[in-house]
Design an enzyme around this catalytic site. Structure first.
Site, PDB file in Angstrom:
ATOM      1  N   MET B  17       5.287  -0.775   2.814  1.00 51.72           N
ATOM      2  CA  MET B  17       4.389  -0.852   3.971  1.00 51.72           C
ATOM      3  C   MET B  17       3.136  -1.652   3.649  1.00 51.72           C
ATOM      4  O   MET B  17       2.007  -1.217   3.853  1.00 51.72           O
ATOM      5  CB  MET B  17       4.033   0.564   4.445  1.00 51.72           C
ATOM      6  N   SER B  19       1.116  -5.361   4.502  1.00 50.97           N
ATOM      7  CA  SER B  19       0.752  -5.801   5.842  1.00 50.97           C
ATOM      8  C   SER B  19       1.974  -6.314   6.616  1.00 50.97           C
ATOM      9  O   SER B  19       2.142  -6.019   7.792  1.00 50.97           O
ATOM     10  CB  SER B  19      -0.339  -6.863   5.769  1.00 50.97           C
ATOM     11  N   ALA B 157       1.129 -12.169   9.087  1.00 55.43           N
ATOM     12  CA  ALA B 157       1.099 -10.779   9.540  1.00 55.43           C
ATOM     13  C   ALA B 157      -0.013 -10.529  10.557  1.00 55.43           C
ATOM     14  O   ALA B 157       0.197  -9.850  11.568  1.00 55.43           O
ATOM     15  CB  ALA B 157       0.941  -9.859   8.332  1.00 55.43           C
ATOM     16  N   LYS B 208       7.450 -22.975  -0.388  1.00 58.96           N
ATOM     17  CA  LYS B 208       6.329 -23.428   0.422  1.00 58.96           C
ATOM     18  C   LYS B 208       5.012 -22.810  -0.053  1.00 58.96           C
ATOM     19  O   LYS B 208       3.939 -23.355   0.184  1.00 58.96           O
ATOM     20  CB  LYS B 208       6.579 -23.144   1.914  1.00 58.96           C
ATOM     21  N   ASP B 261       7.310 -22.914   8.414  1.00 62.02           N
ATOM     22  CA  ASP B 261       6.467 -22.046   7.608  1.00 62.02           C
ATOM     23  C   ASP B 261       5.457 -22.855   6.802  1.00 62.02           C
ATOM     24  O   ASP B 261       4.301 -22.456   6.626  1.00 62.02           O
ATOM     25  CB  ASP B 261       7.373 -21.226   6.676  1.00 62.02           C
ATOM     26  N   SER B 271      -3.472 -17.091   5.343  1.00 62.90           N
ATOM     27  CA  SER B 271      -2.456 -17.043   4.298  1.00 62.90           C
ATOM     28  C   SER B 271      -3.086 -16.712   2.952  1.00 62.90           C
ATOM     29  O   SER B 271      -4.106 -17.280   2.574  1.00 62.90           O
ATOM     30  CB  SER B 271      -1.741 -18.394   4.215  1.00 62.90           C
ATOM     31  N   ARG B 272      -2.453 -15.812   2.243  1.00 61.88           N
ATOM     32  CA  ARG B 272      -2.984 -15.412   0.931  1.00 61.88           C
ATOM     33  C   ARG B 272      -2.923 -16.559  -0.061  1.00 61.88           C
ATOM     34  O   ARG B 272      -3.826 -16.781  -0.841  1.00 61.88           O
ATOM     35  CB  ARG B 272      -2.149 -14.260   0.377  1.00 61.88           C
ATOM     36  N   VAL B 296      -0.590  -9.222  -3.166  1.00 61.39           N
ATOM     37  CA  VAL B 296      -0.179 -10.274  -4.084  1.00 61.39           C
ATOM     38  C   VAL B 296      -0.015 -11.610  -3.368  1.00 61.39           C
ATOM     39  O   VAL B 296       0.540 -11.669  -2.278  1.00 61.39           O
ATOM     40  CB  VAL B 296       1.200  -9.923  -4.681  1.00 61.39           C
ATOM     41  N   GLU B 298       2.232 -14.468  -3.689  1.00 56.18           N
ATOM     42  CA  GLU B 298       3.488 -14.746  -4.394  1.00 56.18           C
ATOM     43  C   GLU B 298       3.490 -16.111  -5.082  1.00 56.18           C
ATOM     44  O   GLU B 298       4.145 -16.319  -6.095  1.00 56.18           O
ATOM     45  CB  GLU B 298       4.667 -14.697  -3.406  1.00 56.18           C
TER      46      GLU B 298
END
Lengths: 565, 352
Positions: B17, B19, B157, B208, B261, B271-272, B296, B298
């Site tokens: 669970m 985001s 998200a 990506k 994407d 975006s992280r 994280v 990725e």
């Protein structure tokens, strides 16, 4: 699986022939053919989406191809009324398309009638003609006759023809999971999938099945083999059904697949050569023909749909490898392979064993002269490629018991999904290839052929395969000491792979390297006119036929051994 | 499971669970009963009592559990939404309870390493394709589930949680998995496409992220849209070459999960991975950034892995290689950019 040979007689698991599924099947032959034809008809209609025009087109294509086949590639075994039958189909088709007054529904009915005729004819053609008396006779001929020949050849010449010093089991060694196979054969339905290198394989396997005390298996044999009287007799009595590789039309292929699927559902043990034909390159099959294999998956699902639980309706896939020092057909196989590489599409089925005389000569030569053969029976798997335990229950990678039925369930019920089953068949194919490599047994002859060819290849790095094979044989000589070192290196690697449980080796590979090489040299392709590998007077290793060397070398393809060079 | 006693529709399971997991669980809950799994008991508590996951609202009909067995028994379809670093471990925990009838769809855009026992990436001189597992390959390796699918596409998200329109790709070798994914997820605001090249779609989502970090870095340096356009297009070429080498098909890379994407993550501060690049360019160190991020990114791990893979194959991947140096070898971003500008790219499009 151990490396030890199994040499004892097994009692039959079903002593009374009336219990044999194949006997039951042949008793109800007529209804069975009807059932197959009907199922095939439905399948073809389903594939045409019930669209009359597509069905009509399919019928016309079939007609066109059949007429072409009759004209261009007739075989002795073809029935006499073939021309007549297709002419009749033609006239009905022509009539139908000319008639514009008939309502479409009626027309469609007529087309389906034609389809019905064709599937019945095909099913009739494919169906095996198992007869128990013939089976018994053939079995004793094979065991008795060949044992005589063998003793005559091996012991003291022709006088010892009645010696019993050697039995067939000395010559053909069986290893592997024989007990499991016997257990499972009495619980569910077996589909045996052997590698295929020689025309002799089907007779060999038939003999093995009988030695193991199993009831006869049915299997698809190329129709070309039925051209020869003596083979036709053998094949029929062993329960072979006929596969005509000239017919590639949808209706025929569907009928063939349905025949196989319905037989498996009937509980008859079957045998497929999943490579389709003999391996022409000498490699262990790595790409399988999935058509027949898919019938095993389909039959399994159908059994579950019928509500069969437990191991009763379960289908077990048993991979088998047949290991030879010597394949009599090797010269012609490798020639074909080389001329076909990349052009397989244009290949016409040919028929190299054309007379009973030739084939008898082949058999005599094989049994008197051919060197030892071993047959490895692999672990049984379910149709998804999971190993099964002695009770026939499927196990996952961690040894947990799982239900094969669950693979066919969606939303809680067993359902039919062609695309899903296609994927499952692919997966099963990959697993079988994996198992082939694991249960394959390395012989001394494979080792020396592989090493020698790789050395020659390395010395001629710049040549591609075809130019390499065109090198003059008399220019090639490998000094013995160097050859020995290289053989040792390859052998060490093979033993490492064996440690990981990824291959098996023959007991003779545990000798010292000099005697392994000697054993290998004297056995590799031993009765070819030109030997793939010989030791010259000077002690060098030489070849008389590079193509053959390549063929025998290929047996160890797929283990990454070439990286050693 | 006994099919005869089967009467009511089973629930849909969500594992993890974070985001993205939360957003997917909420979307699924619009149509189905949803049970979610989380490892932390306090999170399960929060979901069950306050209907929120780390502060993000959770549909009140959603039930949470810490028990994998319960989840597997209650659901036929499971969505795995766990970061790649913990993925293998979570899958192993579920493995004893999964059966061949389960369908598993994952939404993780990362890779796992598959090395011989006792080895780490640092011990390996080079790695080959066999040493790299996509998430679907992890599932196939660790469980008996064969009907595996993945979710990928421009699915930030935060935007999804606001109910903005978007689309995703469900990829699987099995049509029934795609259809099931569509049935469960599709809504007026959410379009679901199907693709049978699951490896290609997974790789699109994974690779990506590398380009997204680079895009963030360019923006952090204050560069404009020309630079971004250049990066996206060259990044695409690199992505396609790497993706092909890893077994994906070109078609998937130029689809929604690839280009779609890529454009979204290379342009969004949500975006992280983009944020990592952005903050790097602003002068923060990688450690500082990682320590202050909630979830994280990725891409960091992916860069490390792919760089090692590229070295083993003898391919060149200039963006990945230079990004690696920036992230782990203190190369200045400006220098990396200089290097890329001098790199002799000559052909615009050579992969079609």
């Amino acid at each position: 699986m151990t490396d030890d040979y199994i040499k004892h007689k097994y009692a039959p698991i079903l002593p009374s022939k009336d219990e044999w599924p194949v006997v039951k099947l042949s008793k109800g032959r007529k209804e069975f053919i009807k059932k197959v034809a009907n199922a095939s008809k439905d399948r073809v209609i389903e594939q045409t989406g019930g669209n009359m025009d597509i069905l009509k087109e399919e019928l016309e294509t079939t007609l066109y191809r059949e007429k072409l086949r009759i004209k261009q590639n007739p075989w002795a075994v073809d029935p006499d009324d073939e021309f007549e039958f297709w002419n009749k189909v033609k006239s009905v088709l022509v009539q139908l398309s000319a008639e514009s007054s008939i309502p479409n529904a009626q027309k469609k009915k007529k087309y389906i009638e034609i389809l019905d005729d064709i599937t019945i004819r095909y099913a009739e053609e494919i169906a095996s003609n198992f007869q128990h008396t013939h089976y018994k006779l053939t079995r004793s001929v094979v065991t008795f006759g060949f044992a005589r020949l063998l003793n005559a050849a091996r012991v003291k010449g022709i006088k010892s023809i009645f010696s019993n010093q050697f039995s067939l089991q000395d010559k053909i060694q069986i290893i592997g999971e024989t007990d499991q196979l016997r257990d499972l054969a009495s619980k569910g339905t077996i589909v045996m999938v052997p590698t295929h290198f020689s025309n002799l394989d089907s007779i060999l396997i038939g003999w093995i099945i009988s030695v193991l005390g199993l009831p006869p298996f049915i299997y698809g044999a190329g129709l070309n083999l039925f051209n020869i009287q003596i083979f036709a007799y053998f094949m029929n009595s062993l329960g072979a059904y006929k596969v005509d590789r000239r017919k590639k039309n949808l209706i025929y292929l569907e009928t063939l697949k349905n025949y196989s699927s319905e037989s498996i559902q009937f509980g008859v043990h079957s045998l497929f050569f999943p490579g389709g034909t003999r391996s022409r390159s000498g490699k262990i099959e790595s790409k399988l023909k999935l058509g027949l294999l898919s019938t095993a998956v389909e039959a399994q699902r159908a059994n579950y749909q019928k509500g069969q639980q437990g191991s009763g309706g379960k289908i077990f896939i048993v991979p088998v490898t047949i290991n030879y020092h010597f394949v009599l057909e090797a010269p012609s196989l490798i020639k074909e392979h080389l001329s076909l590489t990349g052009q397989e599409r244009y290949y016409q089925e040919s028929d190299e064993f054309s007379t009973s005389y030739k084939i008898s000569k082949f058999l005599v030569k094989f049994f008197t002269k051919g060197s030892d053969i071993s047959v490895s029976i692999g672990k049984a798997m379910d149709v998804l490629g999971n190993y099964v335990d002695t009770e026939g229950r499927s196990l996952d990678k961690n040894g947990r018991i799982i239900e094969t039925r669950d693979y066919f369930i969606s939303n809680g019920i067993v359902s039919e999904d062609t695309q899903r089953e296609e994927e499952y068949t692919n997966q099963l194919g990959r697993r079988i290839v994996e198992e082939f490599h694991i249960i394959n047994r390395v012989f001394s002859s494979h080792l020396v052929a592989f090493t020698a060819f790789q050395i020659i290849k390395k010395q001629n790095r710049k040549l591609d395969l075809f130019n390499l094979l065109r090198l003059p044989e008399e220019d090639i000589a490998i000094p013995y000491e160097f050859f020995k070192e290289e053989c040792q290196r390859v052998l060490n690697r093979i033993m490492e792979i064996r440690q990981d449980g990824k291959v098996h080796v023959a007991p003779h590979l545990k000798r010292d390297i000099d005697s392994i090489i000697e054993h290998g040299l004297s056995n590799v392709g031993m009765y070819h006119a030109k030997r793939p590998l010989v030791k010259s007077k000077e002690g060098n290793i030489e070849t008389q036929d590079l193509n053959l060397l390549y063929f025998y070398h290929n047996r160890l393809d797929g283990y990454g051994l070439e990286k050693l060079f | 499971m006994d099919s005869k006693s089967f009467s009511k529709k089973k629930s849909v399971g969500v594992v993890g669970m974070g985001s993205f997991g939360t957003v997917i669980a909420n979307m699924l809950a619009e149509k189905s009963n949803v049970i979610v799994y989380a490892r932390r008991p306090e999170l399960v508590q929060e979901i069950n009592t306050q209907h929120a996951a780390d502060g993000n609202p959770v549909n009140p009909t959603i039930e949470a559990t810490v028990n994998p067995e319960y989840l597997c028994e209650s659901c036929d379809v499971l969505f795995f939404m766990v970061p790649s670093a913990g993925f293998q471990e979570v899958v192993k925990a579920f493995s004893p309870f999964l059966h061949p009838y389960h369908i598993v769809i994952h939404g993780t855009k990362g890779l796992c390493l598959n090395l011989p026992k006792g080895k780490t990436l640092a011990d390996m001189k080079k790695i080959t394709r066999e040493n790299i597992l996509t998430m679907s390959e992890v599932i196939l390796k660790e469980t008996v589930v064969v009907r595996v699918g993945c979710l990928a596409g421009p699915n930030l998200a935060k935007e999804l949680s606001k109910g903005q329109p978007a689309a995703t790709v469900v990829a699987s070798r099995f049509n029934e998995v795609i259809l099931e994914g569509q049935r469960l997820l599709r809504s007026d605001k959410f379009q679901v496409y199907g693709n049978s090249d699951i490896i290609g779609v997974e790789l699109s989502g994974v690779l990506k992220n590398i380009i997204a970090i680079a895009a963030g870095a360019l923006a952090g340096m204050g560069l404009g849209e020309n630079a971004r356009g250049l990066l996206i297009s060259r990044g695409m070429v690199e992505l396609i070459y790497l993706g092909n080498a890893l077994g994906g098909s070109l078609k998937s890379f130029i689809g929604l999960a690839g280009i779609g994407d890529l454009v979204a993550t290379c342009s969004s501060t949500l975006s992280r991975n983009y944020t990592v690049g952005f903050r790097l360019a602003q002068g923060e160190t990688l450690d500082q950034i990682i320590n202050s991020m909630e979830e994280v990114a990725e891409g960091i791990n992916t860069v490390k892995l792919i760089k090692t893979f590229v070295e083993g194959t003898g391919m060149r991947a200039p963006i990945t290689e230079n990004l690696y140096k920036v992230l782990f070898e203190d190369l200045k971003i400006e220098e990396a950019l200089q290097y890329l500008m001098k790199y002799p790219f000559s052909v615009d499009v050579d992969f079609l």
